[in-house]
Enzyme design. Structure first.
Site, short mmCIF file in Angstrom:
data_model
loop_
_atom_site.label_atom_id
_atom_site.label_comp_id
_atom_site.label_asym_id
_atom_site.label_seq_id
_atom_site.Cartn_x
_atom_site.Cartn_y
_atom_site.Cartn_z
CB CYS A 86 -0.57 0.14 1.62
SG CYS A 86 -2.42 -1.19 1.55
CB CYS A 164 -3.04 -8.18 4.47
SG CYS A 164 -3.33 -6.95 2.29
CD GLN A 287 -11.18 -5.02 -13.85
OE1 GLN A 287 -10.35 -4.95 -13.12
NE2 GLN A 287 -11.33 -5.19 -15.50
CE1 TYR A 316 -4.67 -6.86 -25.41
CE2 TYR A 316 -7.04 -5.78 -26.03
CZ TYR A 316 -5.55 -6.30 -26.51
OH TYR A 316 -4.26 -5.33 -27.68
CD GLU A 339 -7.80 -14.12 -21.68
OE1 GLU A 339 -8.14 -12.37 -21.37
OE2 GLU A 339 -6.66 -13.68 -21.32
CB CYS A 413 -5.43 -1.70 -15.23
SG CYS A 413 -3.75 -2.62 -16.34
N1 SAH Z 1 -11.81 -7.75 -19.46
C1 SAH Z 1 -11.64 -8.53 -18.39
C2 SAH Z 1 -9.98 -8.73 -18.64
C3 SAH Z 1 -9.63 -8.00 -18.89
S1 SAH Z 1 -7.30 -8.08 -18.13
C4 SAH Z 1 -12.04 -8.03 -17.40
O1 SAH Z 1 -12.40 -6.82 -16.86
O2 SAH Z 1 -12.16 -8.88 -16.74
C5 SAH Z 1 -6.84 -7.51 -19.42
C6 SAH Z 1 -6.91 -9.16 -20.02
O3 SAH Z 1 -6.19 -9.84 -21.27
C7 SAH Z 1 -6.20 -10.47 -19.18
O4 SAH Z 1 -7.52 -12.14 -18.78
C8 SAH Z 1 -5.72 -11.54 -19.99
O5 SAH Z 1 -4.57 -12.62 -20.17
C9 SAH Z 1 -5.58 -10.78 -21.56
N2 SAH Z 1 -4.82 -10.33 -22.65
C10 SAH Z 1 -3.22 -9.68 -22.15
N3 SAH Z 1 -2.66 -10.09 -23.52
C11 SAH Z 1 -3.15 -10.38 -24.14
C12 SAH Z 1 -3.11 -10.45 -25.75
N4 SAH Z 1 -2.07 -10.10 -26.39
N5 SAH Z 1 -4.20 -11.06 -26.73
C13 SAH Z 1 -5.29 -11.28 -25.99
N6 SAH Z 1 -5.86 -11.75 -24.34
C14 SAH Z 1 -4.53 -11.22 -23.65
#
Ligand code: SAH
Length: 456
Positions: A86, A164, A287, A316, A339, A413
């Site tokens: 933190c 924590c 998340q 993603y 993904e 993020c």
């Molecule tokens: N939208 C989702 C995940 C976001 S995190 C949510 O909100 O829960 C980002 C995601 O991208 C992760 O699951 C990771 O495995 C994936 N990722 C990372 N690099 C990538 C790539 N080159 N192509 C596709 N997915 C990818």
């Protein structure tokens, strides 16, 4: 001639912080040379011991704080002093939010060179403690007993912590049980230097909605007596519904190996985000702050402008969360999700069914590659991208723009890579309209952002 560095290691200097780094460390200058100082807040002055000097910056440690910011608070977590987690625990939550909002604005303007956008106030968190649903711990030994905790910041020294403050209530009991059972079963700890020893890490994932937990032990080889381990853990902690092992025999810093194998219990843990329900395995991204996630997804849904006629790409997509959330709350015609992690794609297919969302295609692979090689069978109205911290690569952005969606919703993020990617998308025919930071990670320097871009 090369300018000489005005600071020396092990010397003390007066430093006033004028800003915070993205890790939450104070930044100031000594004779024009940048010095980062953990724990120092903007506006504060301290006598600082320089502990490391590199060619373009130095790192200092507070030795005497002489001017204190009115935003400074006393952290309440007993682990705060030793644990590097933190980094903003000593800054009032109001000030944390202000700083994060400013960080997003600065990145968009300075890195993205973007001017003509609306930045809306950061969405703060009502619960700033006990929110975190997943964490990975390391092991250490104290008086013959295994303990777990986190690495001290910038080191590989494990700081044992009983609990924590940001982890979900109930995790401390499970951590303690894992340590006690591991001690009884004589599991030893992996040693990074020698590559010997068994336990590399402990992953605990919690469901906010059900109060159940998933546990995975990360091991340097097969876990002996694993059934006994799982049985004892699930007896002492019946809230643990799923126990996995993950074997990683490689050397180096990556803790988790590629495959998780179930030892006992359920294959998934389930959590709810608003009206949508999601199953996820240990390898899948979800998340970490479930209450804020609903606010984050609600913004993504709002900016998407989706309804039952919308064709949507969820890139993603993890376990299919954003697309399925939008489908449940607004309706969509069809979803194409991509993904990288295969296990997450398997979860996404289950989740679409679980939520009664039809016309979904989920593919495992790299976003840029999949869009270049096969792509969706429809022209998307909206594309949602939610990449990891490094952002989208150039191929993915080109492919996204080439599909000519009316809207792109970028969930990020990392404000720096977000700003870089928005600049590229502006060059590919999109206009950055709305930027809204969301605080998913109270007490840390991290900030999430949702951006709406529309086709020019
Ligand atoms: N939208 C989702 C995940 C976001 S995190 C949510 O909100 O829960 C980002 C995601 O991208 C992760 O699951 C990771 O495995 C994936 N990722 C990372 N690099 C990538 C790539 N080159 N192509 C596709 N997915 C990818």
């Amino acid at each position: 001639m090369k300018k000489s560095i005005p600071v020396k290691k092990n010397s003390i200097y007066k430093l006033t912080a004028t800003g915070l780094s993205k890790e939450g460390h104070g930044i100031g200058k000594i004779d024009g040379f940048t010095v980062f100082c953990p724990g120092l807040l903007p506006g504060e002055t301290a006598k600082v011991l320089v502990i490391k000097v590199l060619s373009s910056y130095a790192i200092g440690k507070i030795s005497d704080l002489t001017e204190i910011s009115p935003d400074r608070i006393t952290p309440t977590c007993p682990a705060y002093k030793h644990c590097g987690g933190c980094t903003l625990g000593h800054l009032s939550y109001e000030a944390q939010l202000k700083y994060k909002e400013q960080q997003v604005k600065d990145c968009m303007e300075r890195i993205g060179g973007l001017k003509d956008f609306t930045i809306l106030p950061i969405v703060g968190c009502e619960t700033t403690k006990g929110f975190r649903n997943k964490a990975q711990y390391r092991f250490t030994e104290m008086n013959g007993q295994l303990k777990c905790g986190f690495f001290k910041e910038h080191s590989h020294n494990v700081v044992a912590t009983e609990s924590c403050e940001i982890e979900q209530v109930g995790v401390a009991k499970i951590r303690q049980a894992v340590c006690e059972i591991s001690t009884e079963l004589k599991y030893d700890i992996y040693n990074e230097k020698t590559g010997k020893g068994l336990l590399r890490g402990l992953l605990i994932r919690a469901s906010h909605f059900t109060g159940k937990f998933m546990v995975a032990l990360i091991c340097n080889g097969f876990l002996p007596q694993k059934e006994i381990f799982a049985k004892r853990l699930m007896t002492v902690c019946p809230e643990v519904i799923s126990v996995f092992e993950n074997i990683n025999t490689t050397r180096g810093n990556t803790v988790t190996g590629e495959h998780f194998t179930k030892i006992s219990g359920e294959d998934f843990i389930t959590d709810n985000i608003g009206p949508a329900v999601f199953k996820m395995g240990p390898e899948s991204f979800f998340q970490v702050n479930p209450l804020q996630t609903e606010k984050l997804y609600e913004l993504a849904a709002e900016y998407s402008g989706a309804d039952e006629n919308t064709s949507l790409l969820d890139l993603y997509c993890g376990v299919g969360t954003i697309g399925i959330y939008i489908a449940k709350t607004r309706g969509v015609k069809e979803i194409f999700g991509v993904e990288y992690v295969e296990g997450a794609i398997r979860n996404a297919k289950v989740n679409a069914e679980l939520n009664g969302v039809e016309n979904c295609t989920f593919l495992a692979g790299d976003t840029g590659k999949i869009l270049s090689e096969q792509g969706p069978s429809f022209a998307p109205d909206v594309i949602v991208v939610d990449p990891p911290r490094k952002g989208c690569d150039a191929v993915a952005l080109e492919q996204v723009a080439a599909l000519k969606p009316g809207k792109i919703v970028y969930v990020s993020c990392n404000p720096a890579t977000l700003a870089r990617d928005c600049k590229i998308l502006e060059g590919l025919g999109y206009k950055c309209e709305i930027v809204r930071p969301v605080d998913m990670f109270p007490q840390s320097g991290h900030v999430e952002t949702v951006v709406l871009l529309s086709c020019k």
